[in-house]
Design a protein around this motif. Structure first.
Motif, PDB file in Angstrom:
ATOM      1  N   PHE A  15     -24.339 -39.230  33.004  1.00 45.53           N
ATOM      2  CA  PHE A  15     -25.329 -38.758  33.966  1.00 45.53           C
ATOM      3  C   PHE A  15     -26.242 -39.914  34.336  1.00 45.53           C
ATOM      4  O   PHE A  15     -26.701 -40.651  33.458  1.00 45.53           O
ATOM      5  CB  PHE A  15     -26.156 -37.634  33.333  1.00 45.53           C
ATOM      6  N   HIS A  16     -26.502 -40.063  35.636  1.00 40.88           N
ATOM      7  CA  HIS A  16     -27.471 -41.049  36.123  1.00 40.88           C
ATOM      8  C   HIS A  16     -28.297 -40.415  37.219  1.00 40.88           C
ATOM      9  O   HIS A  16     -27.784 -39.653  38.043  1.00 40.88           O
ATOM     10  CB  HIS A  16     -26.775 -42.292  36.703  1.00 40.88           C
ATOM     11  N   HIS A  17     -29.572 -40.749  37.232  1.00 36.93           N
ATOM     12  CA  HIS A  17     -30.463 -40.309  38.305  1.00 36.93           C
ATOM     13  C   HIS A  17     -30.457 -41.393  39.361  1.00 36.93           C
ATOM     14  O   HIS A  17     -30.691 -42.564  39.060  1.00 36.93           O
ATOM     15  CB  HIS A  17     -31.878 -40.106  37.745  1.00 36.93           C
ATOM     16  N   GLY A  18     -30.154 -41.010  40.607  1.00 30.69           N
ATOM     17  CA  GLY A  18     -30.065 -41.987  41.683  1.00 30.69           C
ATOM     18  C   GLY A  18     -31.430 -42.429  42.174  1.00 30.69           C
ATOM     19  O   GLY A  18     -32.466 -42.049  41.635  1.00 30.69           O
ATOM     20  N   ARG A  28     -16.874 -35.768  32.409  1.00 28.67           N
ATOM     21  CA  ARG A  28     -17.318 -35.106  31.174  1.00 28.67           C
ATOM     22  C   ARG A  28     -18.457 -34.130  31.457  1.00 28.67           C
ATOM     23  O   ARG A  28     -18.458 -33.013  30.947  1.00 28.67           O
ATOM     24  CB  ARG A  28     -17.740 -36.134  30.128  1.00 28.67           C
ATOM     25  N   PHE A  29     -19.414 -34.547  32.255  1.00 30.28           N
ATOM     26  CA  PHE A  29     -20.530 -33.677  32.633  1.00 30.28           C
ATOM     27  C   PHE A  29     -20.001 -32.496  33.446  1.00 30.28           C
ATOM     28  O   PHE A  29     -20.343 -31.344  33.187  1.00 30.28           O
ATOM     29  CB  PHE A  29     -21.553 -34.481  33.436  1.00 30.28           C
ATOM     30  N   LEU A  30     -19.167 -32.781  34.420  1.00 33.74           N
ATOM     31  CA  LEU A  30     -18.600 -31.750  35.278  1.00 33.74           C
ATOM     32  C   LEU A  30     -17.805 -30.728  34.474  1.00 33.74           C
ATOM     33  O   LEU A  30     -17.919 -29.523  34.705  1.00 33.74           O
ATOM     34  CB  LEU A  30     -17.717 -32.393  36.347  1.00 33.74           C
ATOM     35  N   ILE A  43     -20.102 -30.963  44.619  1.00 33.79           N
ATOM     36  CA  ILE A  43     -19.907 -32.338  44.162  1.00 33.79           C
ATOM     37  C   ILE A  43     -19.284 -33.151  45.288  1.00 33.79           C
ATOM     38  O   ILE A  43     -18.514 -32.631  46.097  1.00 33.79           O
ATOM     39  CB  ILE A  43     -19.037 -32.422  42.889  1.00 33.79           C
ATOM     40  N   PHE A  44     -19.659 -34.411  45.319  1.00 35.25           N
ATOM     41  CA  PHE A  44     -19.146 -35.341  46.317  1.00 35.25           C
ATOM     42  C   PHE A  44     -18.677 -36.588  45.574  1.00 35.25           C
ATOM     43  O   PHE A  44     -19.481 -37.260  44.927  1.00 35.25           O
ATOM     44  CB  PHE A  44     -20.245 -35.694  47.324  1.00 35.25           C
ATOM     45  N   PRO A  45     -17.376 -36.885  45.613  1.00 35.20           N
ATOM     46  CA  PRO A  45     -16.869 -38.035  44.861  1.00 35.20           C
ATOM     47  C   PRO A  45     -17.417 -39.359  45.395  1.00 35.20           C
ATOM     48  O   PRO A  45     -17.544 -39.550  46.608  1.00 35.20           O
ATOM     49  CB  PRO A  45     -15.354 -37.962  45.045  1.00 35.20           C
ATOM     50  N   VAL A  46     -17.775 -40.234  44.475  1.00 35.14           N
ATOM     51  CA  VAL A  46     -18.236 -41.581  44.808  1.00 35.14           C
ATOM     52  C   VAL A  46     -17.629 -42.548  43.797  1.00 35.14           C
ATOM     53  O   VAL A  46     -17.236 -42.149  42.710  1.00 35.14           O
ATOM     54  CB  VAL A  46     -19.777 -41.715  44.793  1.00 35.14           C
ATOM     55  N   PHE A  56     -19.439 -38.419  40.594  1.00 33.80           N
ATOM     56  CA  PHE A  56     -19.691 -37.418  41.629  1.00 33.80           C
ATOM     57  C   PHE A  56     -21.191 -37.324  41.838  1.00 33.80           C
ATOM     58  O   PHE A  56     -21.964 -37.440  40.887  1.00 33.80           O
ATOM     59  CB  PHE A  56     -19.206 -36.028  41.192  1.00 33.80           C
ATOM     60  N   ILE A  57     -21.589 -37.130  43.084  1.00 30.67           N
ATOM     61  CA  ILE A  57     -22.975 -36.755  43.340  1.00 30.67           C
ATOM     62  C   ILE A  57     -23.029 -35.246  43.159  1.00 30.67           C
ATOM     63  O   ILE A  57     -22.223 -34.518  43.741  1.00 30.67           O
ATOM     64  CB  ILE A  57     -23.430 -37.166  44.752  1.00 30.67           C
TER      65      ILE A  57
END
Length: 143
Positions: A15-18, A28-30, A43-46, A56-57
């Motif tokens: 997990f990261h905060h943008g 793993r989070f998803l 979710i939007f793949p990046v 993912f966003i």
């Protein structure tokens, strides 16, 4: 849920905060969200460079008006703050207490209406994170 705001660098966590209000999550989070049956998100793949890590966003669609105003200690935006777009909304909390009866069953991750910088997760989701050793954020218990 609060992030630790650590830079990406070589530390690719789950997990990261943008730079804005977006959250970057990995599989793993998803998978934790899916395992407990939470589905009210997008979710939007990046791809995160330079190592082309798949992320993912996460767009959390649940926004719930559930703050117990009687038991919470908070400040509201006022006219003196010169922010008419935020007038009357929550500015900050010394203590946030939620009215759990206002959170529908089956909802495991949501943002707080009027104070969407806070993301709330249920005990069930926390347990799933712990079971799968999901990293990248700090949790603060709420009342």
């Amino acid at each position: 849920m609060y992030t630790n705001h650590e830079p990406w660098g070589k530390k690719y966590t789950d997990f990261h905060h943008g730079t804005g209000d977006e959250y970057y999550i990995n599989d793993r989070f998803l998978n934790c969200l899916k395992t407990i049956g939470e589905g009210n998100f997008q979710i939007f793949p990046v791809t995160v460079l330079p190592e082309e890590k798949p992320y993912f966003i996460l767009n959390i669609l649940n926004v719930i008006d559930c703050v117990d105003r009687e038991l919470s200690k908070y400040n509201l935006w006022t006219e003196e703050d010169n922010r008419p777009d935020k007038l009357g909304k929550f500015r900050g909390f010394d203590k946030m207490v939620l009215d759990r009866s206002k959170v529908p069953k089956g909802i495991h991750i949501f943002r707080v209406y009027g104070y969407q910088i806070v993301t709330v997760v249920t005990k069930e989701l926390v347990e799933e994170f712990e079971k799968n050793d999901v990293k990248g954020f700090s949790l603060i218990p709420l009342g």
